[in-house]
Scaffold this motif. Structure first.
Motif, PDB file in Angstrom:
ATOM      1  N   PRO A  16      67.423  -6.033 -33.434  1.00 26.56           N
ATOM      2  CA  PRO A  16      66.401  -5.145 -33.543  1.00 26.56           C
ATOM      3  C   PRO A  16      64.944  -5.494 -34.196  1.00 26.56           C
ATOM      4  O   PRO A  16      65.109  -6.324 -35.185  1.00 26.56           O
ATOM      5  N   SER A  17      63.858  -4.757 -33.694  1.00 25.37           N
ATOM      6  CA  SER A  17      62.630  -5.151 -34.432  1.00 25.37           C
ATOM      7  C   SER A  17      62.625  -4.328 -35.569  1.00 25.37           C
ATOM      8  O   SER A  17      63.127  -3.361 -35.887  1.00 25.37           O
ATOM      9  N   GLU A  18      61.588  -4.509 -36.357  1.00 22.24           N
ATOM     10  CA  GLU A  18      61.112  -3.974 -37.448  1.00 22.24           C
ATOM     11  C   GLU A  18      60.897  -2.377 -37.196  1.00 22.24           C
ATOM     12  O   GLU A  18      61.455  -1.441 -38.033  1.00 22.24           O
ATOM     13  N   GLN A  19      60.154  -2.166 -36.000  1.00 29.88           N
ATOM     14  CA  GLN A  19      59.958  -0.675 -35.746  1.00 29.88           C
ATOM     15  C   GLN A  19      61.350   0.007 -35.364  1.00 29.88           C
ATOM     16  O   GLN A  19      61.604   1.213 -35.835  1.00 29.88           O
ATOM     17  N   ASP A  20      62.461  -0.756 -34.773  1.00 26.93           N
ATOM     18  CA  ASP A  20      63.529  -0.221 -34.556  1.00 26.93           C
ATOM     19  C   ASP A  20      64.443   0.114 -35.856  1.00 26.93           C
ATOM     20  O   ASP A  20      64.925   1.086 -36.012  1.00 26.93           O
ATOM     21  N   ARG A  21      64.440  -0.990 -36.905  1.00 26.41           N
ATOM     22  CA  ARG A  21      65.007  -0.526 -37.840  1.00 26.41           C
ATOM     23  C   ARG A  21      64.399   0.372 -38.893  1.00 26.41           C
ATOM     24  O   ARG A  21      65.132   1.190 -39.264  1.00 26.41           O
ATOM     25  N   LYS A  25      66.775   3.839 -39.944  1.00 27.39           N
ATOM     26  CA  LYS A  25      66.790   4.353 -41.345  1.00 27.39           C
ATOM     27  C   LYS A  25      66.399   5.661 -41.282  1.00 27.39           C
ATOM     28  O   LYS A  25      66.974   6.556 -41.969  1.00 27.39           O
ATOM     29  N   ARG A  26      65.315   6.207 -40.684  1.00 25.19           N
ATOM     30  CA  ARG A  26      64.754   7.357 -40.629  1.00 25.19           C
ATOM     31  C   ARG A  26      65.741   8.448 -40.215  1.00 25.19           C
ATOM     32  O   ARG A  26      66.099   9.532 -40.627  1.00 25.19           O
ATOM     33  N   ARG A  27      66.496   7.946 -38.986  1.00 27.73           N
ATOM     34  CA  ARG A  27      67.429   8.616 -38.433  1.00 27.73           C
ATOM     35  C   ARG A  27      68.778   9.146 -39.417  1.00 27.73           C
ATOM     36  O   ARG A  27      69.320  10.209 -39.461  1.00 27.73           O
ATOM     37  N   VAL A  28      69.187   7.993 -39.980  1.00 29.57           N
ATOM     38  CA  VAL A  28      70.279   7.912 -41.058  1.00 29.57           C
ATOM     39  C   VAL A  28      69.977   8.949 -42.065  1.00 29.57           C
ATOM     40  O   VAL A  28      70.642   9.706 -42.883  1.00 29.57           O
ATOM     41  N   TYR A  29      68.944   8.835 -42.618  1.00 28.87           N
ATOM     42  CA  TYR A  29      68.321   9.581 -43.724  1.00 28.87           C
ATOM     43  C   TYR A  29      68.213  11.049 -43.231  1.00 28.87           C
ATOM     44  O   TYR A  29      68.858  12.221 -44.071  1.00 28.87           O
ATOM     45  N   LEU A  30      67.941  11.422 -42.159  1.00 27.24           N
ATOM     46  CA  LEU A  30      67.919  12.705 -41.468  1.00 27.24           C
ATOM     47  C   LEU A  30      69.237  13.255 -41.694  1.00 27.24           C
ATOM     48  O   LEU A  30      69.438  14.520 -41.822  1.00 27.24           O
ATOM     49  N   LEU A  31      70.543  12.412 -40.893  1.00 27.45           N
ATOM     50  CA  LEU A  31      71.630  12.632 -41.013  1.00 27.45           C
ATOM     51  C   LEU A  31      72.121  13.263 -42.054  1.00 27.45           C
ATOM     52  O   LEU A  31      72.806  14.217 -42.385  1.00 27.45           O
ATOM     53  N   LEU A  32      72.048  12.516 -43.050  1.00 25.74           N
ATOM     54  CA  LEU A  32      72.477  12.678 -44.388  1.00 25.74           C
ATOM     55  C   LEU A  32      72.016  13.860 -45.022  1.00 25.74           C
ATOM     56  O   LEU A  32      72.412  14.753 -45.678  1.00 25.74           O
ATOM     57  N   GLU A  33      70.714  14.065 -44.761  1.00 24.26           N
ATOM     58  CA  GLU A  33      70.173  15.469 -45.432  1.00 24.26           C
ATOM     59  C   GLU A  33      70.451  16.630 -44.688  1.00 24.26           C
ATOM     60  O   GLU A  33      70.740  17.905 -45.526  1.00 24.26           O
ATOM     61  N   ARG A  34      70.907  16.630 -43.560  1.00 21.99           N
ATOM     62  CA  ARG A  34      71.583  17.539 -42.638  1.00 21.99           C
ATOM     63  C   ARG A  34      73.122  17.865 -43.143  1.00 21.99           C
ATOM     64  O   ARG A  34      73.371  18.849 -43.397  1.00 21.99           O
ATOM     65  N   ARG A  35      73.734  16.641 -43.450  1.00 22.11           N
ATOM     66  CA  ARG A  35      75.148  17.052 -44.029  1.00 22.11           C
ATOM     67  C   ARG A  35      74.971  17.676 -45.181  1.00 22.11           C
ATOM     68  O   ARG A  35      75.948  18.365 -45.625  1.00 22.11           O
TER      69      ARG A  35
END
Length: 320
Positions: A16-21, A25-35
């Motif tokens: 994955p590119s830096e942009q993909d990483r 990370k942003r998606r994981v953070y949002l999922l954790l916050e929603r949980r």
């Protein structure tokens, strides 16, 4: 062996590119916050989340297995404290109802024991808890800081902490403990740093109402809990000092003084438990009977002190 051009291209294509990483990370953070938001614990610190983790697998409900068990428990309690018959009868019917209707646990009625001081109202509640094998906590309304000792306090008050009712469930992991509030009519009111007052009676109302108790919001953790299984026993010497909303949720059970015969029976039972000699028990019994004959009031506290004095005298060392 050297990599082929196809293998090199495949390796670089899957990295994955830096942009993909950053997106991952942003998606994981949002999922954790929603949980966290869905759990209702997102606002808590890690320490508090770990403290409440005992509820992850639920807590236990103590139940009455068969109606015969309810009959035996009620008969034993009645035999020990016959002057508490109205309260024992209310609990007896509730125990039988829990079996008959197939409840997952015992749900006791909220009881306000109204009667003279020294007849053993709080002792009856503790003894009930022992017989049912449920945790029992006693709160002295006269010594607690208004409602904070029972239900806890919000941050912003002088000192914030969870209340006795939630702490009892957390420690025992039992959802239907018995909470005894002794001399509830003598509780004072607390004043916050901002000048707001808060009384014990007002704090108890949501816990005594079945619908609101199911989703009671803890002032300290700011998390909702089901407190509808908690059994409340309030004691009072003068229920007229209590507000009407509390009395409507917890109707008074009127109790009487002990008779001289009941006092004598109490002395004999307690004397046997203390392994006192028959001479010592007889001496205390005669003192109680003589006091009653002169028309003087004697209660369980006085009788217990006489027994303690007899035990001290009988156990004292003999000097030669």
């Amino acid at each position: 062996m050297a990599e082929t051009q196809t293998q090199k291209c495949a390796k670089f294509a899957t990295r994955p590119s830096e942009q993909d990483r950053t997106r991952i990370k942003r998606r994981v953070y949002l999922l954790l916050e929603r949980r966290k938001a869905a759990s209702g614990l997102g606002h808590l610190s890690r320490e508090h989340r770990e403290r409440l983790s005992v509820f992850r697998d639920g807590v236990r409900l103590v139940a009455i297995a068969i109606e015969h068990q309810a009959d035996e428990l009620a008969a034993e309690l009645q035999g020990e404290m016959p002057w508490m018959a109205p309260a024992t009868e209310a609990v007896w019917h509730a125990m039988r109802r829990s079996v008959r209707e197939g409840w997952p646990g015992l749900r006791l009625p909220h009881i306000l024991l109204e009667g003279p001081s020294g007849i053993g109202k709080s002792h009856w509640a503790r003894r009930l808890g022992q017989m049912l094998t449920v945790p029992t906590a006693v709160v002295e309304a006269t010594s607690e800081n208004a409602s904070f000792g029972v239900v806890g306090s919000q941050r912003g008050w002088g000192s914030a902490y969870p209340g006795r009712v939630l702490e009892t469930i957390l420690q025992a992991r039992v959802a239907n403990p018995i909470l005894v509030v002794d001399e509830v009519e003598k509780a004072g009111k607390a004043t916050s740093n901002k000048g707001h007052t808060f009384g014990l009676a007002e704090a108890l109302l949501p816990l005594l109402e079945p619908m609101t108790a199911k989703r009671w919001n803890c002032p300290y953790y700011q998390v909702k809990f089901d407190m509808s299984w908690v059994g409340w026993v309030l004691t009072s010497n003068n229920y007229c000092l209590l507000p009407e909303p509390l009395l409507s949720r917890c109707p008074p059970v009127r109790l009487r003084e002990l008779t001289p015969a009941e006092l004598s029976d109490f002395v004999r039972r307690e004397g046997a438990k203390r392994h006192l000699s028959s001479i010592a028990v007889q001496a205390v019994t005669e003192a109680v009977d003589r006091t009653c004959q002169y028309g003087m009031r004697i209660d369980l506290r006085i009788a217990s002190r006489l027994l303690q004095r007899a035990e001290d005298l009988e156990r004292r060392p003999v000097w030669h």
